[in-house]
Each structure stands twice: as structure tokens, then as C-alpha cells.
Scaffold this motif. Structure first.
Motif, PDB file in Angstrom:
ATOM      1  N   LEU A  37       0.822  -1.212   0.000  1.00  0.00           N
ATOM      2  CA  LEU A  37       0.000   0.000   0.000  1.00  0.00           C
ATOM      3  C   LEU A  37       0.853   1.257   0.000  1.00  0.00           C
ATOM      4  O   LEU A  37       0.376   2.330  -0.368  1.00  0.00           O
ATOM      5  CB  LEU A  37      -0.918   0.021   1.232  1.00  0.00           C
ATOM      6  CG  LEU A  37      -2.172  -0.823   1.152  1.00  0.00           C
ATOM      7  CD1 LEU A  37      -2.930  -0.759   2.465  1.00  0.00           C
ATOM      8  CD2 LEU A  37      -3.063  -0.393   0.014  1.00  0.00           C
ATOM      9  N   ASN A  38       2.101   1.130   0.407  1.00  0.00           N
ATOM     10  CA  ASN A  38       2.976   2.294   0.500  1.00  0.00           C
ATOM     11  C   ASN A  38       3.855   2.468  -0.738  1.00  0.00           C
ATOM     12  O   ASN A  38       4.478   3.496  -0.894  1.00  0.00           O
ATOM     13  CB  ASN A  38       3.854   2.183   1.749  1.00  0.00           C
ATOM     14  CG  ASN A  38       4.443   3.509   2.143  1.00  0.00           C
ATOM     15  OD1 ASN A  38       3.877   4.552   1.867  1.00  0.00           O
ATOM     16  ND2 ASN A  38       5.597   3.464   2.786  1.00  0.00           N
ATOM     17  N   ARG A  41       3.298   5.505  -4.178  1.00  0.00           N
ATOM     18  CA  ARG A  41       2.325   6.519  -3.764  1.00  0.00           C
ATOM     19  C   ARG A  41       2.575   7.812  -4.521  1.00  0.00           C
ATOM     20  O   ARG A  41       3.705   8.217  -4.753  1.00  0.00           O
ATOM     21  CB  ARG A  41       2.403   6.753  -2.262  1.00  0.00           C
ATOM     22  CG  ARG A  41       1.913   5.567  -1.464  1.00  0.00           C
ATOM     23  CD  ARG A  41       1.954   5.837   0.014  1.00  0.00           C
ATOM     24  NE  ARG A  41       0.808   6.598   0.468  1.00  0.00           N
ATOM     25  CZ  ARG A  41      -0.326   6.040   0.883  1.00  0.00           C
ATOM     26  NH1 ARG A  41      -0.464   4.740   0.862  1.00  0.00           N
ATOM     27  NH2 ARG A  41      -1.312   6.781   1.314  1.00  0.00           N
ATOM     28  N   THR A  44      -0.297  14.307  -3.726  1.00  0.00           N
ATOM     29  CA  THR A  44      -1.087  15.372  -4.346  1.00  0.00           C
ATOM     30  C   THR A  44      -1.212  16.523  -3.361  1.00  0.00           C
ATOM     31  O   THR A  44      -1.331  16.318  -2.160  1.00  0.00           O
ATOM     32  CB  THR A  44      -2.485  14.869  -4.730  1.00  0.00           C
ATOM     33  OG1 THR A  44      -3.125  14.357  -3.560  1.00  0.00           O
ATOM     34  CG2 THR A  44      -2.402  13.766  -5.766  1.00  0.00           C
ATOM     35  N   SER A  50      -9.575  21.143   1.593  1.00  0.00           N
ATOM     36  CA  SER A  50      -8.846  20.307   2.536  1.00  0.00           C
ATOM     37  C   SER A  50      -8.186  21.183   3.600  1.00  0.00           C
ATOM     38  O   SER A  50      -8.237  22.397   3.556  1.00  0.00           O
ATOM     39  CB  SER A  50      -7.788  19.463   1.810  1.00  0.00           C
ATOM     40  OG  SER A  50      -6.761  20.294   1.343  1.00  0.00           O
ATOM     41  N   ASP A  54      -0.747  17.909   2.512  1.00  0.00           N
ATOM     42  CA  ASP A  54      -0.587  17.073   1.327  1.00  0.00           C
ATOM     43  C   ASP A  54      -1.092  15.667   1.640  1.00  0.00           C
ATOM     44  O   ASP A  54      -0.891  15.142   2.733  1.00  0.00           O
ATOM     45  CB  ASP A  54       0.884  17.011   0.905  1.00  0.00           C
ATOM     46  CG  ASP A  54       1.380  18.345   0.361  1.00  0.00           C
ATOM     47  OD1 ASP A  54       0.529  19.180   0.009  1.00  0.00           O
ATOM     48  OD2 ASP A  54       2.603  18.526   0.300  1.00  0.00           O
ATOM     49  N   THR A  55      -1.748  15.079   0.661  1.00  0.00           N
ATOM     50  CA  THR A  55      -2.235  13.707   0.818  1.00  0.00           C
ATOM     51  C   THR A  55      -1.595  12.844  -0.248  1.00  0.00           C
ATOM     52  O   THR A  55      -1.130  13.333  -1.278  1.00  0.00           O
ATOM     53  CB  THR A  55      -3.767  13.641   0.681  1.00  0.00           C
ATOM     54  OG1 THR A  55      -4.130  14.125  -0.615  1.00  0.00           O
ATOM     55  CG2 THR A  55      -4.446  14.464   1.755  1.00  0.00           C
ATOM     56  N   SER A  56      -1.598  11.572  -0.022  1.00  0.00           N
ATOM     57  CA  SER A  56      -1.058  10.660  -1.017  1.00  0.00           C
ATOM     58  C   SER A  56      -1.982   9.456  -1.122  1.00  0.00           C
ATOM     59  O   SER A  56      -2.632   9.053  -0.159  1.00  0.00           O
ATOM     60  CB  SER A  56       0.352  10.211  -0.651  1.00  0.00           C
ATOM     61  OG  SER A  56       0.346   9.500   0.554  1.00  0.00           O
ATOM     62  N   THR A  57      -2.047   8.911  -2.311  1.00  0.00           N
ATOM     63  CA  THR A  57      -2.879   7.735  -2.556  1.00  0.00           C
ATOM     64  C   THR A  57      -1.998   6.622  -3.095  1.00  0.00           C
ATOM     65  O   THR A  57      -1.044   6.879  -3.825  1.00  0.00           O
ATOM     66  CB  THR A  57      -3.988   8.057  -3.577  1.00  0.00           C
ATOM     67  OG1 THR A  57      -3.376   8.501  -4.785  1.00  0.00           O
ATOM     68  CG2 THR A  57      -4.922   9.132  -3.055  1.00  0.00           C
ATOM     69  N   PRO A  58      -2.304   5.387  -2.746  1.00  0.00           N
ATOM     70  CA  PRO A  58      -1.497   4.283  -3.264  1.00  0.00           C
ATOM     71  C   PRO A  58      -1.745   4.075  -4.748  1.00  0.00           C
ATOM     72  O   PRO A  58      -2.810   4.413  -5.266  1.00  0.00           O
ATOM     73  CB  PRO A  58      -1.963   3.082  -2.447  1.00  0.00           C
ATOM     74  CG  PRO A  58      -3.290   3.452  -1.922  1.00  0.00           C
ATOM     75  CD  PRO A  58      -3.315   4.928  -1.808  1.00  0.00           C
ATOM     76  N   SER A  59      -0.759   3.536  -5.424  1.00  0.00           N
ATOM     77  CA  SER A  59      -0.921   3.248  -6.846  1.00  0.00           C
ATOM     78  C   SER A  59      -1.898   2.088  -7.018  1.00  0.00           C
ATOM     79  O   SER A  59      -2.198   1.349  -6.074  1.00  0.00           O
ATOM     80  CB  SER A  59       0.432   2.889  -7.468  1.00  0.00           C
ATOM     81  OG  SER A  59       0.893   1.666  -6.944  1.00  0.00           O
ATOM     82  N   ARG A  63      -2.290  -1.168  -4.574  1.00  0.00           N
ATOM     83  CA  ARG A  63      -3.586  -1.488  -3.976  1.00  0.00           C
ATOM     84  C   ARG A  63      -4.006  -2.911  -4.353  1.00  0.00           C
ATOM     85  O   ARG A  63      -4.519  -3.648  -3.514  1.00  0.00           O
ATOM     86  CB  ARG A  63      -4.630  -0.478  -4.432  1.00  0.00           C
ATOM     87  CG  ARG A  63      -5.934  -0.589  -3.682  1.00  0.00           C
ATOM     88  CD  ARG A  63      -6.913   0.487  -4.062  1.00  0.00           C
ATOM     89  NE  ARG A  63      -6.331   1.796  -3.811  1.00  0.00           N
ATOM     90  CZ  ARG A  63      -6.550   2.861  -4.566  1.00  0.00           C
ATOM     91  NH1 ARG A  63      -7.337   2.788  -5.608  1.00  0.00           N
ATOM     92  NH2 ARG A  63      -5.988   4.008  -4.259  1.00  0.00           N
TER      93      ARG A  63
END
Length: 93
Positions: A37-38, A41, A44, A50, A54-59, A63
Motif C-alpha cells: 500500500l505504500n 504513492r 497530491t 482540505s 498534502d495527501t497521497s494515494t497508493p498506486s 492497492r
């Protein structure tokens, strides 16, 4: 005498293998899922709605790998519960 020793060693390696797979393998598989999951990433920048962090999403690949690892862990736990609950009916002991 030798026959008893051979049967004992045969049972010992089977128990050791199952203990290694279930005792270390499943937690390692779960950790691999968390790790996937890490990977990859994408960070964004926070938008106006918000909190500014900064937030990040897994690829998608990370996932998918996590879902596979977690799914195998869930199946193993479910199988263990089925064996505990329905063991006599399944194995006829």
C-alpha cells in the motif's frame, strides 16, 4: 525402534513446516500487503476544501497487491475457523 524414530521425525518436520507457514508466513504476508500500500504513492497537493496538508494515494498496482495479500490472510483465518468449528464433521475424528 528405527521405525518409530522415522515416523516421529516425519511428523516433526510437518508440524514445524505448518508452524513456520502459519506462525511467520501469515504475519509476513500481512506486512507485505501493508508495504504494498505504500509503494508507488503519488503525493497530491491539498485543495481549497482540505486542511492544506498534502495527501497521497497508493498506486493501482500497490492497492491490487495489498488486496491479494489481505484476501489470502482472510481466507486462511476463515479456513481456521471452519476447521475449529466443523473439524469433526470434516475429518471424521
Amino acid at each position: 525402534m528405527v521405525d518409530i524414530l522415522i515416523k516421529s521425525l516425519d511428523a516433526l518436520w510437518q508440524v514445524a513446516l505448518v508452524g513456520l507457514v502459519l506462525g511467520a508466513g501469515l504475519p509476513a504476508l500481512f506486512a507485505l500487503g501493508v508495504r504494498s500500500l505504500n509503494t508507488g504513492r503519488v503525493v497530491t497537493a491539498g485543495g481549497p476544501q482540505s486542511s492544506g496538508a498534502d495527501t497521497s494515494t497508493p498506486s493501482a498496482a500497490g492497492r491490487a497487491g495489498a488486496y491479494v495479500c489481505f484476501g489470502i490472510c482472510i481466507l486462511a483465518v476463515a479456513f481456521g475457523i471452519v476447521v475449529i468449528v466443523f473439524g469433526k464433521q470434516l475429518f471424521g475424528v
